[in-house]
Write a protein that holds these residues in place. Sequence first.
Motif, short mmCIF file in Angstrom:
data_model
loop_
_atom_site.label_atom_id
_atom_site.label_comp_id
_atom_site.label_asym_id
_atom_site.label_seq_id
_atom_site.Cartn_x
_atom_site.Cartn_y
_atom_site.Cartn_z
N ASP A 158 0.84 -1.20 0.00
CA ASP A 158 0.00 0.00 0.00
C ASP A 158 0.87 1.25 0.00
O ASP A 158 2.07 1.21 0.33
N ALA A 159 0.26 2.38 -0.35
CA ALA A 159 1.00 3.64 -0.47
C ALA A 159 1.58 4.10 0.86
O ALA A 159 2.69 4.65 0.91
N ASP A 160 0.88 3.87 1.96
CA ASP A 160 1.38 4.29 3.27
C ASP A 160 2.67 3.55 3.63
O ASP A 160 3.63 4.15 4.15
N THR A 161 2.70 2.26 3.35
CA THR A 161 3.90 1.46 3.65
C THR A 161 5.09 1.94 2.85
O THR A 161 6.19 2.15 3.39
N VAL A 162 4.90 2.12 1.55
CA VAL A 162 6.03 2.50 0.70
C VAL A 162 6.49 3.92 1.01
O VAL A 162 7.69 4.22 0.94
N THR A 163 5.58 4.79 1.41
CA THR A 163 5.96 6.15 1.79
C THR A 163 6.80 6.14 3.06
O THR A 163 7.81 6.87 3.18
N GLU A 164 6.43 5.32 4.03
CA GLU A 164 7.20 5.18 5.26
C GLU A 164 8.61 4.67 4.98
O GLU A 164 9.60 5.18 5.54
N LEU A 165 8.70 3.65 4.10
CA LEU A 165 10.02 3.10 3.76
C LEU A 165 10.88 4.13 3.05
O LEU A 165 12.08 4.23 3.30
N ALA A 166 10.27 4.90 2.16
CA ALA A 166 11.02 5.93 1.44
C ALA A 166 11.59 6.96 2.41
O ALA A 166 12.75 7.39 2.29
N GLN A 167 10.80 7.34 3.39
CA GLN A 167 11.25 8.36 4.35
C GLN A 167 12.45 7.90 5.16
O GLN A 167 13.41 8.67 5.36
N VAL A 168 12.43 6.64 5.62
CA VAL A 168 13.55 6.18 6.44
C VAL A 168 14.81 5.98 5.60
O VAL A 168 15.93 6.22 6.09
N ARG A 185 18.80 6.79 -1.62
CA ARG A 185 17.87 7.16 -2.70
C ARG A 185 16.85 6.04 -2.82
O ARG A 185 17.18 4.85 -2.70
N PHE A 186 15.58 6.42 -3.07
CA PHE A 186 14.51 5.42 -3.04
C PHE A 186 13.65 5.48 -4.29
O PHE A 186 13.31 6.56 -4.79
N LEU A 187 13.29 4.29 -4.78
CA LEU A 187 12.36 4.16 -5.91
C LEU A 187 11.43 3.00 -5.63
O LEU A 187 11.89 1.92 -5.22
N GLU A 188 10.15 3.22 -5.77
CA GLU A 188 9.23 2.07 -5.73
C GLU A 188 9.02 1.62 -7.17
O GLU A 188 8.92 2.44 -8.08
N GLY A 238 4.37 6.54 -3.85
CA GLY A 238 2.99 6.21 -3.49
C GLY A 238 2.11 6.03 -4.72
O GLY A 238 1.15 5.24 -4.69
N ASN A 239 2.43 6.74 -5.80
CA ASN A 239 1.61 6.63 -7.02
C ASN A 239 1.69 5.24 -7.64
O ASN A 239 0.68 4.71 -8.12
N ALA A 240 2.87 4.65 -7.65
CA ALA A 240 3.03 3.32 -8.24
C ALA A 240 2.28 2.27 -7.41
O ALA A 240 1.66 1.36 -7.97
N ALA A 241 2.33 2.42 -6.09
CA ALA A 241 1.62 1.47 -5.22
C ALA A 241 0.12 1.54 -5.48
O ALA A 241 -0.55 0.50 -5.60
N LYS A 242 -0.41 2.74 -5.57
CA LYS A 242 -1.85 2.90 -5.84
C LYS A 242 -2.23 2.31 -7.19
O LYS A 242 -3.23 1.58 -7.31
N MET A 243 -1.45 2.64 -8.20
CA MET A 243 -1.76 2.13 -9.55
C MET A 243 -1.68 0.62 -9.61
O MET A 243 -2.52 -0.05 -10.23
N MET A 244 -0.68 0.05 -8.94
CA MET A 244 -0.51 -1.40 -8.96
C MET A 244 -1.69 -2.09 -8.29
O MET A 244 -2.19 -3.13 -8.78
#
Length: 541
Positions: free
Chosen positions: A352-362, A369-372, A419-425
């Motif tokens: 989900d977008a919340d999970t991937v956003t949290e991982l990106a922040q840390v 550098r982070f890419l989903e 977060g956009n990729a998570a939502k679209m997926m």
Amino acid sequence: GKLGRYPPWPGKIVNPPKDLKKPRGKKCFFVKFFGTEDHAWIKVEQLKPYHPHKEEMIKINKGKRFQQAVDAVEEFLRKTKGKDQASSHNSTEEKNRRNSSEERGKQSAGEEKRKASLSEGKVKKGTGEGKKRVSSVSSERGSKSPLKRAQDQSPRKRGRPPKDEKDLTIPESSTVKRVMTGTVAGFKWPPSVSEPVKDSDPHFHHFLLSQTEKPAVCYQAITKKLKVCEEVKQIFILMDAADSTAVNGSITPTDKKIGFLGLGLMGSGIVSNLLKMGHTVTVWNRTAEKCDLFIQEGARLGRTPAEVVSTCDITFACVSDPKAAKDLVLGPSGVLQGIRPGKCYVDMSTVDADTVTELAQVIVSRGGRFLEAPVSGNQQLSNDGMLVILAAGDRGLYEDCSSCFQAMGKTSFFLGEVGNAAKMMLIVNMVQGSFMATIAEGLTLAQVTGQSQQTLLDILNQGQLASIFLDQKCQNILQGNFKPDFYLKYIQKDLRLAIALGDSVNHPTPMAAAANEVYKRAKALDQSDNDMSAVYRAYIH
């Protein structure tokens, strides 16, 4: 540009676009592969005549995509033969009409007009069924088949043939090996379009959210150009392409060290393709035994996620769900412990977008550098290097991953912020999961009402719903073969997350909710580790 991935594959020699330079070195031809939209420069020693090697080729490969390619060849040959026959029939009719006209020359004008009208009516009746084919022959510049035209272009009749098209005799000694889909080497993208990612395969599509229309138009122009100049010379089978520099000449594997965490159904195929394309890869998996095969293929072994991240420039991860994704990063000896400024992390898990956003922040907080980059596909597409990649986050990292994405996929989309990729997926998989449940529902309803399930599939395959997905999943059900290509438990997880996404914006998802209940029923029947098509069993128990 995918080497060592396919068995011998049928293709036809066509004319390349005028601005497409021929690779230097050994003699090669420009080939279009049947059943795909792929083109490639192929060395002459890697081609064999179609008919003498057809049976050998079919024995090697039983896959559905391959059978579709063979069917396309046979359809092409039938149409070519039909054009010859129609053109010959038309020429005969025309000759008869001229002779009849001469015979009637002495008759009265009125009688001649009446008979001519009758004669014309007979010709139309006799050629009515083939009228469309006859008219298309004229666009082929003559009544001869493409094969015949190529053979008839002798120096004595039509002048010396072009240098690139002479000596069409193909050696028969090539060893049969596995093969790839083709890549056009050296194509220059039009300057009016934003430059694609550096060192990219021109047939690998990069879609940017802010530029989706332009690249799409560009690709359509390329495809149109290929079709316009496509005068067929001969049909061949591509053989022995394992060492083809002509094929992969436009793709250069990055010199960055690649790490990969998670060797499940999707991760295994991805790593295999990264290695085949020449990348340096270090692997880690929770159950270490899964690493052994890739070590034999040339991968290095990492003892922990932290070690892999610290020793590699770009580390990819592909795990099952949000909890696994968080544990991998935040847990003991996790990814975060190996992150320092400049280190890159690409999460390919569907979460989900919340999970991937949290991982990106840390990750970013430690200078990383982070890419989903979740992927749309299944085990077979992963093995074939034909995944669809949805990326978001660090745009520069997206570009740095270019050769990796080309190795594992056929298309990549850059969708903007994390977060956009998570939502679209999740939306994509919501549609796919709901469709699968509907297929199962239809097949069981057919069965209980006394209708043939096979006939239902045949009807669907002839209509607008026809697709590889529909056919494969129905075949799974008809054969009772639920070997996982996409785990049922994961599609149910994606439906659950998609429903939660709808809840977060107060958007109704009743179809997904209904499908989710059916998958939950299938899980209760112990179908979690079977393919998603096993949702069928929820309807028959």
